[in-house]
Design a protein around this motif. Structure first.
Motif, PDB file in Angstrom:
ATOM      1  N   LEU A   8       0.860  -1.182   0.000  1.00 19.50           N
ATOM      2  CA  LEU A   8       0.000   0.000   0.000  1.00 19.50           C
ATOM      3  C   LEU A   8       0.893   1.228   0.000  1.00 19.50           C
ATOM      4  O   LEU A   8       1.740   1.390   0.892  1.00 19.50           O
ATOM      5  CB  LEU A   8      -0.915   0.017   1.228  1.00 19.50           C
ATOM      6  CG  LEU A   8      -1.816  -1.204   1.422  1.00 19.50           C
ATOM      7  CD1 LEU A   8      -2.741  -0.981   2.613  1.00 19.50           C
ATOM      8  CD2 LEU A   8      -2.609  -1.514   0.165  1.00 19.50           C
ATOM      9  N   TYR A   9       0.708   2.064  -0.997  1.00 19.32           N
ATOM     10  CA  TYR A   9       1.552   3.238  -1.178  1.00 19.32           C
ATOM     11  C   TYR A   9       0.698   4.484  -1.350  1.00 19.32           C
ATOM     12  O   TYR A   9      -0.465   4.418  -1.765  1.00 19.32           O
ATOM     13  CB  TYR A   9       2.399   3.101  -2.459  1.00 19.32           C
ATOM     14  CG  TYR A   9       3.476   2.047  -2.446  1.00 19.32           C
ATOM     15  CD1 TYR A   9       4.012   1.536  -1.275  1.00 19.32           C
ATOM     16  CD2 TYR A   9       3.961   1.547  -3.655  1.00 19.32           C
ATOM     17  CE1 TYR A   9       5.008   0.581  -1.299  1.00 19.32           C
ATOM     18  CE2 TYR A   9       4.974   0.597  -3.694  1.00 19.32           C
ATOM     19  CZ  TYR A   9       5.494   0.117  -2.511  1.00 19.32           C
ATOM     20  OH  TYR A   9       6.487  -0.828  -2.551  1.00 19.32           O
ATOM     21  N   THR A  61       5.831   4.728   0.937  1.00 20.70           N
ATOM     22  CA  THR A  61       5.303   3.507   1.535  1.00 20.70           C
ATOM     23  C   THR A  61       4.338   3.817   2.672  1.00 20.70           C
ATOM     24  O   THR A  61       4.633   4.610   3.562  1.00 20.70           O
ATOM     25  CB  THR A  61       6.456   2.640   2.071  1.00 20.70           C
ATOM     26  OG1 THR A  61       7.309   2.270   0.989  1.00 20.70           O
ATOM     27  CG2 THR A  61       5.932   1.379   2.738  1.00 20.70           C
ATOM     28  N   LEU A  62       3.179   3.172   2.639  1.00 20.17           N
ATOM     29  CA  LEU A  62       2.241   3.179   3.759  1.00 20.17           C
ATOM     30  C   LEU A  62       2.255   1.817   4.452  1.00 20.17           C
ATOM     31  O   LEU A  62       2.426   1.737   5.665  1.00 20.17           O
ATOM     32  CB  LEU A  62       0.832   3.511   3.253  1.00 20.17           C
ATOM     33  CG  LEU A  62       0.686   4.870   2.551  1.00 20.17           C
ATOM     34  CD1 LEU A  62      -0.711   5.014   1.944  1.00 20.17           C
ATOM     35  CD2 LEU A  62       0.978   6.024   3.502  1.00 20.17           C
ATOM     36  N   GLY A 163       6.153   4.572  15.080  1.00 17.86           N
ATOM     37  CA  GLY A 163       7.093   5.619  15.478  1.00 17.86           C
ATOM     38  C   GLY A 163       8.370   5.657  14.664  1.00 17.86           C
ATOM     39  O   GLY A 163       9.083   6.663  14.673  1.00 17.86           O
ATOM     40  N   GLU A 164       8.674   4.583  13.943  1.00 17.18           N
ATOM     41  CA  GLU A 164       9.883   4.525  13.121  1.00 17.18           C
ATOM     42  C   GLU A 164       9.617   4.933  11.669  1.00 17.18           C
ATOM     43  O   GLU A 164      10.552   5.001  10.872  1.00 17.18           O
ATOM     44  CB  GLU A 164      10.457   3.102  13.132  1.00 17.18           C
ATOM     45  CG  GLU A 164      10.790   2.575  14.520  1.00 17.18           C
ATOM     46  CD  GLU A 164      11.901   3.371  15.180  1.00 17.18           C
ATOM     47  OE1 GLU A 164      12.847   3.763  14.475  1.00 17.18           O
ATOM     48  OE2 GLU A 164      11.806   3.601  16.420  1.00 17.18           O
ATOM     49  N   TRP A 165       8.360   5.205  11.328  1.00 14.96           N
ATOM     50  CA  TRP A 165       7.995   5.513   9.937  1.00 14.96           C
ATOM     51  C   TRP A 165       8.331   6.951   9.587  1.00 14.96           C
ATOM     52  O   TRP A 165       8.134   7.866  10.402  1.00 14.96           O
ATOM     53  CB  TRP A 165       6.502   5.279   9.737  1.00 14.96           C
ATOM     54  CG  TRP A 165       6.006   5.558   8.345  1.00 14.96           C
ATOM     55  CD1 TRP A 165       6.088   4.722   7.269  1.00 14.96           C
ATOM     56  CD2 TRP A 165       5.334   6.728   7.874  1.00 14.96           C
ATOM     57  NE1 TRP A 165       5.513   5.304   6.167  1.00 14.96           N
ATOM     58  CE2 TRP A 165       5.043   6.546   6.512  1.00 14.96           C
ATOM     59  CE3 TRP A 165       4.954   7.930   8.491  1.00 14.96           C
ATOM     60  CZ2 TRP A 165       4.383   7.499   5.747  1.00 14.96           C
ATOM     61  CZ3 TRP A 165       4.299   8.881   7.735  1.00 14.96           C
ATOM     62  CH2 TRP A 165       4.024   8.665   6.373  1.00 14.96           C
ATOM     63  N   ARG A 166       8.839   7.147   8.376  1.00 13.32           N
ATOM     64  CA  ARG A 166       9.074   8.488   7.836  1.00 13.32           C
ATOM     65  C   ARG A 166       8.566   8.525   6.398  1.00 13.32           C
ATOM     66  O   ARG A 166       8.920   7.657   5.590  1.00 13.32           O
ATOM     67  CB  ARG A 166      10.570   8.852   7.869  1.00 13.32           C
ATOM     68  CG  ARG A 166      11.123   9.040   9.267  1.00 13.32           C
ATOM     69  CD  ARG A 166      12.574   9.444   9.253  1.00 13.32           C
ATOM     70  NE  ARG A 166      13.455   8.340   8.862  1.00 13.32           N
ATOM     71  CZ  ARG A 166      14.775   8.440   8.767  1.00 13.32           C
ATOM     72  NH1 ARG A 166      15.371   9.590   9.017  1.00 13.32           N
ATOM     73  NH2 ARG A 166      15.495   7.394   8.409  1.00 13.32           N
TER      74      ARG A 166
END
Length: 226
Positions: A8-9, A61-62, A163-166
């Protein structure tokens, strides 16, 4: 036929100039699957420098790529249900940044709804994700990850979630300093003003990889209807 992997993007709409310019930079249109001529870049092999992101298509990226546990239809239904309850929102202007040695488009100011969308995508479809193999886990080099990242890898199949997603739209592989000095102004000039124009996040894009090693293409864009 069930694809090898699904992701999923967020991806710019096909009528967004960022789709055309970003796809030309990478050398492939993920909507059509067609190869595109890339801008000349003296002294740099642009095809090699963009090979990794080209295979995934222009995107942020989602929910990262995963193998399906229950077939495409079941996963697609979960994404459609998620999209039906989420409302569209405005995205901040984007700009080219150095992200740990990679060049990528990133938001120029915080966007909590964007982060909430990614979090929701990770959770909503996870029941349809096949567990990663030992080899897939090993390729993430868990010994080099933080404790939180290792926990995410084991629970969600990917270390860079929540919390690690950017948010980032990857434009190159990791670059050496001398490569960055040449490529950063080139990609900034190529994209021009398109990253910074106002745009809405109005859909979740389902990308699929039909078989191992094949490039990802856009299967569907499911509109946010909440």
């Amino acid at each position: 036929m069930t694809p090898h992997r699904l992701a999923l993007y967020w991806a710019p709409e096909e009528d967004d100039p960022l789709h055309a310019r970003g796809s030309a930079w990478l050398g492939r249109d993920a909507a059509t699957g067609q190869a595109l001529p890339q801008p000349p870049l003296p002294g740099i092999d642009i095809a090699e420098a963009t090979a990794d992101p080209r295979g995934y298509g222009l995107h942020a990226t989602l929910k990262p790529p995963f193998r399906l546990a229950n077939g495409y239809g079941a996963a697609r239904g979960a994404v459609a249900a998620l999209a039906a309850r989420l409302a569209p929102f405005d995205m901040p202007p984007l700009a080219v940044h150095d992200l740990d040695g990679f060049l990528a488009l990133r938001e120029t100011e915080p966007c909590p709804p964007l982060h909430a969308l990614a979090d929701a995508c990770v959770e909503a479809i996870d029941a349809h994700r096949a567990p990663p193999s030992e080899d897939e886990i090993a390729r993430r080099r868990p010994e080099r990850l933080s404790e939180a990242q290792r926990d995410h890898l084991m629970r969600w199949g990917y270390p860079y979630v929540f919390g690690e997603w950017r948010f980032h739209v990857t434009l190159t592989r990791r670059l050496k300093p001398e490569e960055k000095a040449a490529i950063l102004p080139a990609v900034t000039a190529h994209l021009g003003e398109t990253p910074g124009v106002p745009r809405r996040v109005a859909a979740i894009s389902i990308f699929v990889q039909p078989e191992p090693g094949a490039p990802f293409t856009i299967a569907e864009r499911l509109p946010l209807r909440g």
